[in-house]
Design an enzyme around this catalytic site. Structure first.
Site, PDB file in Angstrom:
ATOM      1  N   SER A 214     -22.315   0.806  -4.497  1.00  0.00           N
ATOM      2  CA  SER A 214     -22.442  -0.283  -5.449  1.00  0.00           C
ATOM      3  C   SER A 214     -22.987   0.245  -6.782  1.00  0.00           C
ATOM      4  CB  SER A 214     -23.308  -1.400  -4.856  1.00  0.00           C
ATOM      5  OG  SER A 214     -23.165  -2.581  -5.594  1.00  0.00           O
ATOM      6  N   ASP A 339     -14.575  -6.222  -0.654  1.00  0.00           N
ATOM      7  CA  ASP A 339     -15.770  -6.008  -1.474  1.00  0.00           C
ATOM      8  C   ASP A 339     -16.100  -7.204  -2.367  1.00  0.00           C
ATOM      9  OD1 ASP A 339     -17.513  -3.812  -1.445  1.00  0.00           O
ATOM     10  OD2 ASP A 339     -15.972  -2.450  -2.185  1.00  0.00           O
ATOM     11  N   HIS A 458     -18.857  -6.494   0.868  1.00  0.00           N
ATOM     12  CA  HIS A 458     -19.638  -5.564   0.061  1.00  0.00           C
ATOM     13  C   HIS A 458     -20.864  -5.109   0.859  1.00  0.00           C
ATOM     14  CE1 HIS A 458     -20.674  -3.666  -3.657  1.00  0.00           C
ATOM     15  NE2 HIS A 458     -21.826  -4.284  -3.762  1.00  0.00           N
TER      16      HIS A 458
END
Length: 558
Positions: A214, A339, A458
């Site tokens: 991320s 995601d 995610h």
């Protein structure tokens, strides 16, 4: 003397020898002084030295680059994690952590003799540049970012580092009074410290891999692009985040700096920076809250304003113009197949309720927000691209899935494809690899808010990379141990050799390099085999965002 007694003596001798020969670094000499960690026994002739809370820089000055640590006398006991850098708590009502937070943690696997020349993997956590810590979330002392499983299974040294986040890490006035990027400088200082000191821990300073997820994946990408890291590391892995993501760079830092100044009662004129430097750090941190009142018109991803900036120093230019700096770095980048779910679920909550229809209007509103500078032409083009497979009467599920696809493409997938393409196009000796992680979320169809069609959300990849299905076997099925084993194998082979297929661990499929012509990628999940090598990931949509949309005229009249 009976047989059992003899056996008893033999066992006692074996146990005694095993304890005497416990391989351990003992006290390690570093540039700042001596450190002593903890030696843990993992099995017969398998030990691990763990160092927690080793300082890699001094307590940072507010809004200043990190400085070298002055050192210490005696032996520093490195057995406890230090506090994370000051940040908001989850519900953004208070702060946690400390300004004294520039520490790292090291896991060194030991066999029959003390390890030398080991590959080193340095982890950079994510959290939207707003939150996170080098130890990760903690549940019953089971820390998410414990390097133990990767180090043990992959026979590599794992390092996790702390860096400043939120206002204290990234606030910038857009000029030299508060240049920003302090958190990136912290990461860079930690990487440089590892390069200078890791030999004392048995690591090979010329074989360092940085990896992150991320905002950490984007950070890894920034570290490969800055001219300040020449020769410090050899390889890099970006999971769900690259420098060219739409949230990667803040183009108007001054506006947010003024908002923060107003909240903490500082002027917004030429004395603003001086006033901010004297303001209480908790107040500064609280002033940097993320507005979570998102909707399809104002998506949450547009609120990630505390990001890196083009400061003319760490980042001398737009990220896409700096890929020549990564020409010799081996690079893996990839994303999770859903995601975008975490983000679009905040913007369009109905996608998570099987009983509530998601209006087609929401698809248009989300696309309008993502294509806003192209006005109506942009939305119309985007809408026809994403609905071309719908038919005349799309199901509820199709509409919900399309929203997740739009979010995933815009926030993660397309920028990652662009970064891979730029890396491959600029590479000299550096190799390039692309993956798509698709192990379905464990809550999919079990618990709300996860629909039955859920893929990998995610951050779903983190538990597998860090080997949680092995650490806490009761929480997982055998298939989860399979996919965790595959990821650790690919990641640590890559760290060792620069090729995810070659190293100490065997892999289920040969992962081909990504090239500017073939665009091959590997789909990673528990069922994978050689048929999971694919190419041209979502090419039609990548083409739309990278070629069709940018070439549409900018619509000023709207």
């Amino acid at each position: 003397m009976g047989v059992m007694a003899k056996l008893g003596i033999l066992v006692a001798v074996a146990v005694f020898l095993e304890t005497v020969s416990a391989t351990s670094l003992g006290v390690v000499y570093t540039e700042g002084g001596m450190v002593q960690g903890k030696n843990i026994r993992l099995g017969f002739r398998r030990h691990m030295d763990v160092f927690k809370g080793v300082p890699f820089a001094d307590i940072p000055g507010r809004f200043e680059k990190p400085k070298r640590h002055p050192g210490w006398d005696g032996v520093l006991k490195a057995t406890e994690f230090r506090k994370r850098c000051m940040q908001l708590n989850l519900i953004m009502t208070d702060t946690r952590g400390s300004e004294d937070c520039l520490y790292l943690n090291i896991w060194v696997p030991q066999g029959r003799s003390v390890s030398v020349d080991m590959p080193v993997m340095v982890w950079i956590y994510g959290g939207g540049f707003l939150a996170g810590g080098s130890m990760g979330a903690n549940f019953l002392e089971n820390y998410l970012y414990s390097g133990q499983e990767i180090a043990d299974r992959g026979n590599v040294i794992v390092v996790t580092l702390g860096y400043r986040v939120g206002t204290l890490g990234f606030l910038s006035t857009g000029d030299s009074s508060l240049p920003g990027n302090y958190g990136l400088w912290d990461q860079q200082a930690a990487i440089a410290w590892v390069h200078r000191n890791i030999r004392s821990f048995g690591g090979d300073p010329d074989n360092i891999t940085i990896f992150g997820e991320s905002a950490g994946g984007a950070s890894v990408s920034f570290q490969t692009l800055t001219p300040h890291n020449k020769g410090l590391f050899k390889r890099a892995i970006s999971q769900s985040g690259v420098a060219v993501c739409p949230w990667g760079v803040n183009r108007n830092p001054r506006r947010f700096a003024e908002e923060v100044a107003v909240k903490v009662s500082c002027p917004t004129d030429h004395t603003m920076a001086a006033c901010l430097k004297m303001t209480d750090p908790a107040m500064l941190t609280l002033a940097g809250t993320l507005s979570l009142s998102s909707s399809a018109d104002y998506p949450v991803v547009n609120n990630l304003v505390l990001s890196p900036v083009i400061d003319g120093d760490f980042l001398p230019d737009e990220p896409q113009n700096l890929f020549h700096n990564a020409a010799e770095i081996d690079y893996i980048a990839g994303i999770n197949d859903m995601d975008g779910h975490l983000f679009t679920g905040l913007d369009v909550p109905s996608i998570n309720s099987p009983l509530v229809d998601t209006p087609i209007e929401d698809v248009k509103r989300l696309l309008a927000a993502y294509t806003k500078d192209k006005g109506k032409t942009g939305v119309d083009n985007a809408y026809s691209t994403y609905t071309s497979t719908w038919g005349s009467n799309p199901s509820k599920e199709t509409i919900k899935k399309t929203i997740v696809e739009i979010g995933t493409d815009y926030i993660f997938l397309v920028p990652t494809q662009a970064a891979l393409y730029l890396h491959a196009a600029n590479a000299t000796t550096g190799r390039t690899y692309s993956y798509l992680f698709s192990q379905p979320n464990r809550m999919g169809g079990v618990a709300r808010p996860y629909p039955s069609w859920m893929g990998a959300d995610h951050a779903d990849d983190l538990q597998y990379v860090f080997g949680k299905p092995f650490t806490t076997p009761l929480g997982y099925w055998p298939r989860h141990r399979d996919v965790s084993g595959y990821m650790i194998a690919y990641w640590t082979n890559f760290a060792r050799t620069g090729d995810p297929n070659k190293g100490e661990l065997s892999v289920p499929a040969t992962w081909p390099r990504f090239t500017s012509t073939g665009h091959q990628f590997l789909e990673i999940n528990s069922k994978m085999n050689k048929n999971y090598v694919k190419q041209k990931m979502r090419m039609r949509y990548v083409h739309f965002w990278t070629s069709v949309l940018p070439n549409l005229p900018i619509n000023i009249s709207e």
